[in-house]
Design a protein around this motif. Structure first.
Motif, PDB file in Angstrom:
ATOM      1  N   ARG A 154       0.850  -1.209   0.000  1.00 43.87           N
ATOM      2  CA  ARG A 154       0.000   0.000   0.000  1.00 43.87           C
ATOM      3  C   ARG A 154       0.880   1.251   0.000  1.00 43.87           C
ATOM      4  NH1 ARG A 154      -5.221   0.930   1.395  1.00 43.87           N
ATOM      5  NH2 ARG A 154      -5.450  -1.149   2.317  1.00 43.87           N
ATOM      6  N   ALA A 155       1.937   1.231   0.813  1.00 41.38           N
ATOM      7  CA  ALA A 155       2.853   2.371   0.849  1.00 41.38           C
ATOM      8  C   ALA A 155       3.569   2.544  -0.484  1.00 41.38           C
ATOM      9  CB  ALA A 155       3.865   2.190   1.979  1.00 41.38           C
ATOM     10  N   CYS A 156       3.978   1.427  -1.096  1.00 45.23           N
ATOM     11  CA  CYS A 156       4.642   1.487  -2.406  1.00 45.23           C
ATOM     12  C   CYS A 156       3.703   2.042  -3.470  1.00 45.23           C
ATOM     13  CB  CYS A 156       5.112   0.091  -2.816  1.00 45.23           C
ATOM     14  SG  CYS A 156       6.461  -0.585  -1.849  1.00 45.23           S
ATOM     15  N   PHE A 157       2.498   1.503  -3.539  1.00 45.89           N
ATOM     16  CA  PHE A 157       1.534   1.945  -4.539  1.00 45.89           C
ATOM     17  C   PHE A 157       1.185   3.426  -4.362  1.00 45.89           C
ATOM     18  CE2 PHE A 157      -0.233  -2.667  -4.620  1.00 45.89           C
ATOM     19  CZ  PHE A 157       0.804  -3.053  -5.453  1.00 45.89           C
ATOM     20  N   SER A 158       0.941   3.825  -3.133  1.00 42.54           N
ATOM     21  CA  SER A 158       0.556   5.217  -2.879  1.00 42.54           C
ATOM     22  C   SER A 158       1.681   6.180  -3.255  1.00 42.54           C
ATOM     23  CB  SER A 158       0.194   5.409  -1.398  1.00 42.54           C
ATOM     24  OG  SER A 158      -0.944   4.646  -1.054  1.00 42.54           O
ATOM     25  N   SER A 159       2.914   5.773  -3.015  1.00 38.96           N
ATOM     26  CA  SER A 159       4.046   6.659  -3.292  1.00 38.96           C
ATOM     27  C   SER A 159       4.266   6.869  -4.785  1.00 38.96           C
ATOM     28  CB  SER A 159       5.321   6.113  -2.654  1.00 38.96           C
ATOM     29  OG  SER A 159       5.775   4.966  -3.334  1.00 38.96           O
ATOM     30  N   VAL A 160       3.777   5.926  -5.613  1.00 41.69           N
ATOM     31  CA  VAL A 160       3.987   6.013  -7.063  1.00 41.69           C
ATOM     32  C   VAL A 160       2.708   6.361  -7.813  1.00 41.69           C
ATOM     33  CG1 VAL A 160       4.672   4.708  -9.122  1.00 41.69           C
ATOM     34  CG2 VAL A 160       5.939   4.423  -6.988  1.00 41.69           C
ATOM     35  N   PHE A 161       1.603   5.727  -7.467  1.00 41.67           N
ATOM     36  CA  PHE A 161       0.357   5.917  -8.216  1.00 41.67           C
ATOM     37  C   PHE A 161      -0.118   7.365  -8.190  1.00 41.67           C
ATOM     38  CE2 PHE A 161      -1.275   1.248  -7.702  1.00 41.67           C
ATOM     39  CZ  PHE A 161      -0.162   0.813  -8.412  1.00 41.67           C
ATOM     40  N   TRP A 162       0.133   8.078  -7.082  1.00 41.49           N
ATOM     41  CA  TRP A 162      -0.374   9.445  -6.947  1.00 41.49           C
ATOM     42  C   TRP A 162       0.548  10.497  -7.552  1.00 41.49           C
ATOM     43  CZ3 TRP A 162      -5.245  10.341  -5.686  1.00 41.49           C
ATOM     44  CH2 TRP A 162      -5.943   9.355  -4.984  1.00 41.49           C
ATOM     45  N   LEU A 163       1.639  10.073  -8.168  1.00 35.90           N
ATOM     46  CA  LEU A 163       2.504  11.026  -8.856  1.00 35.90           C
ATOM     47  C   LEU A 163       1.751  11.674 -10.017  1.00 35.90           C
ATOM     48  CD1 LEU A 163       5.825   8.965  -9.013  1.00 35.90           C
ATOM     49  CD2 LEU A 163       5.451  11.075  -7.710  1.00 35.90           C
ATOM     50  N   PRO A 164       2.207  12.814 -10.487  1.00 34.86           N
ATOM     51  CA  PRO A 164       1.562  13.436 -11.657  1.00 34.86           C
ATOM     52  C   PRO A 164       1.545  12.469 -12.841  1.00 34.86           C
ATOM     53  CG  PRO A 164       3.131  14.947 -10.632  1.00 34.86           C
ATOM     54  CD  PRO A 164       3.319  13.627  -9.963  1.00 34.86           C
ATOM     55  N   ALA A 165       0.605  12.674 -13.743  1.00 35.38           N
ATOM     56  CA  ALA A 165       0.533  11.842 -14.944  1.00 35.38           C
ATOM     57  C   ALA A 165       1.846  11.921 -15.710  1.00 35.38           C
ATOM     58  CB  ALA A 165      -0.626  12.296 -15.826  1.00 35.38           C
ATOM     59  N   GLU A 166       2.155  10.858 -16.414  1.00 37.00           N
ATOM     60  CA  GLU A 166       3.435  10.788 -17.123  1.00 37.00           C
ATOM     61  C   GLU A 166       3.635  11.973 -18.061  1.00 37.00           C
ATOM     62  OE1 GLU A 166       5.806   7.623 -20.026  1.00 37.00           O
ATOM     63  OE2 GLU A 166       4.096   6.966 -18.813  1.00 37.00           O
ATOM     64  N   LYS A 167       2.590  12.392 -18.744  1.00 33.40           N
ATOM     65  CA  LYS A 167       2.707  13.502 -19.690  1.00 33.40           C
ATOM     66  C   LYS A 167       2.944  14.834 -18.997  1.00 33.40           C
ATOM     67  CE  LYS A 167      -2.354  13.946 -19.861  1.00 33.40           C
ATOM     68  NZ  LYS A 167      -3.542  13.840 -20.727  1.00 33.40           N
ATOM     69  N   GLU A 168       2.685  14.891 -17.693  1.00 30.89           N
ATOM     70  CA  GLU A 168       2.882  16.131 -16.930  1.00 30.89           C
ATOM     71  C   GLU A 168       4.227  16.165 -16.224  1.00 30.89           C
ATOM     72  OE1 GLU A 168      -0.364  16.265 -14.225  1.00 30.89           O
ATOM     73  OE2 GLU A 168      -1.898  16.357 -15.798  1.00 30.89           O
ATOM     74  N   MET A 169       4.982  15.080 -16.285  1.00 33.21           N
ATOM     75  CA  MET A 169       6.271  15.017 -15.594  1.00 33.21           C
ATOM     76  C   MET A 169       7.343  15.746 -16.401  1.00 33.21           C
ATOM     77  SD  MET A 169       6.667  11.147 -14.147  1.00 33.21           S
ATOM     78  CE  MET A 169       5.562  10.507 -12.892  1.00 33.21           C
ATOM     79  N   PRO A 170       8.309  16.347 -15.714  1.00 38.79           N
ATOM     80  CA  PRO A 170       9.466  16.907 -16.424  1.00 38.79           C
ATOM     81  C   PRO A 170      10.194  15.788 -17.168  1.00 38.79           C
ATOM     82  CG  PRO A 170       9.408  17.661 -14.135  1.00 38.79           C
ATOM     83  CD  PRO A 170       8.368  16.589 -14.262  1.00 38.79           C
ATOM     84  N   LYS A 171      10.708  16.093 -18.333  1.00 36.02           N
ATOM     85  CA  LYS A 171      11.377  15.068 -19.133  1.00 36.02           C
ATOM     86  C   LYS A 171      12.539  14.440 -18.384  1.00 36.02           C
ATOM     87  CE  LYS A 171      10.131  16.892 -23.691  1.00 36.02           C
ATOM     88  NZ  LYS A 171      10.638  17.393 -24.997  1.00 36.02           N
ATOM     89  N   ALA A 172      13.171  15.221 -17.510  1.00 36.16           N
ATOM     90  CA  ALA A 172      14.319  14.711 -16.757  1.00 36.16           C
ATOM     91  C   ALA A 172      13.922  13.607 -15.791  1.00 36.16           C
ATOM     92  CB  ALA A 172      14.998  15.852 -16.000  1.00 36.16           C
TER      93      ALA A 172
END
Length: 329
Positions: A154-172
């Protein structure tokens, strides 16, 4: 005659203390406060069979869990040391006592705490990636993650799933994001194949329930990531006619568990959810398609292991399932 309480209790207490000092010359109270320096607690793990091989990794772990201030580089070193320690212990056959060491210093709980501290709006460090690599190695050590897998995931999923959408992430950040997802998928596969045979069904059920909860999220990115992880688990079920759960007598296992012995009461709910996403217009459609196909293979394999099919696995035949799942959306 009844003794009355003193009018000045503080003064009476001081006088009483003075009289006791005079009667007990061996008991001396300090005339002034003395500043003493507390020596840091030194932990000894030399009893571990793997200690001689990986003393640096063990010492790094102990230094981190006892340190009140945890810097970013210390976190990375801590996680890397766990991976190194577990991998080396497994390679050298020196895992004796390692489960006790991990429990004693709460390594899994420390990883969970680190993940929960990570900001959900950005991915700027390797911590998530390193955490999942460490958990993957811990899952191979007897009983270390027993009864903890669901809360850790649950901690792993929450830490990653709630990140911004891939298209909204900085390219870096994209390369690190992909690396983090790959480490999560590898951790999931290893963890499932490391469950004791007696608990495979229960643990799988719990993980799938957790992922199904995320598929109900309002954010499409969260649903897509959860569905992709369901696809990973479905492929694990379909790729192996026999789940090679570790046959370890200490963990109550008598040997590998056959796919036909896996009981998944939520299979009907899972299939319904996957079909719903299969015919949606979201990115989840592709992952749902692959997961449905993999589950059809799993159901087919389960019916061929020589056992009567369980009601919990009852469903359409493999041929019919594939025809339904392959229908164009």
């Amino acid at each position: 005659m009844e003794k009355r309480p003193p009018a000045c209790p503080r003064q009476a207490w001081m006088e009483d203390s003075s009289s006791q000092e005079s009667r007990s010359p061996g008991l001396q109270l300090p005339s002034s406060y003395e500043v003493t320096t507390m020596q840091p607690l030194k932990l000894d793990a030399s009893w571990l069979p793997i200690y001689k091989e990986e003393q640096e990794a063990v010492d790094s772990i102990l230094a981190f869990v006892t340190s009140p201030n945890k810097e970013e580089r210390d976190k990375d070193t801590f996680l890397q040391s766990i991976s190194v320690l577990c991998r080396s212990a497994l390679n050298h056959g020196l895992t004796q006592g390692l489960d006790l060491f991990c429990d004693m210093y709460q390594l899994a709980e420390n990883i969970k705490a680190l993940l929960e501290e990570e900001p959900r709006d950005q991915l700027c460090t390797d911590l998530r990636h390193l955490s999942m690599l460490a958990l993957e190695k811990l899952s191979l050590v007897d009983t270390v993650l027993e009864s903890k897998a669901k809360s850790l995931l649950r901690a792993c999923f929450s830490s990653v799933f709630w990140l911004p959408a891939e298209k909204e992430m900085p390219k870096a950040d994209l390369a690190l994001y992909i690396k983090t997802l790959n480490s999560m998928d590898s951790m999931l596969r290893t963890m499932v194949l490391s469950f004791p045979a007696s608990r495979v069904s229960e643990e799988l059920q719990g993980i799938l329930e957790l992922l199904l909860d995320f598929t109900r999220c309002e954010r499409e990115a969260v649903r897509e990531r959860a569905m992709a992880r369901i696809d990973v688990l479905a492929r694990v079920l379909s790729d192996y006619s026999t789940l090679q759960a570790n046959a370890n007598a200490r963990r109550g296992t008598a040997g590998p568990v056959c796919s036909g012995e896996i009981q998944l009461p939520l299979l009907g709910k899972l299939l319904g959810r996957l079909i719903l996403f299969r015919f949606s217009e979201e990115q989840t459609s592709c992952a749902a398609f692959h997961a449905l196909f993999a589950l059809a293979e799993f159901i087919s394999t389960s019916s061929l292991v020589g056992k009567s099919r369980s009601p919990t696995l009852a469903g359409p035949s493999s041929a019919c399932s594939k025809k339904l799942f392959l229908m164009p959306s």
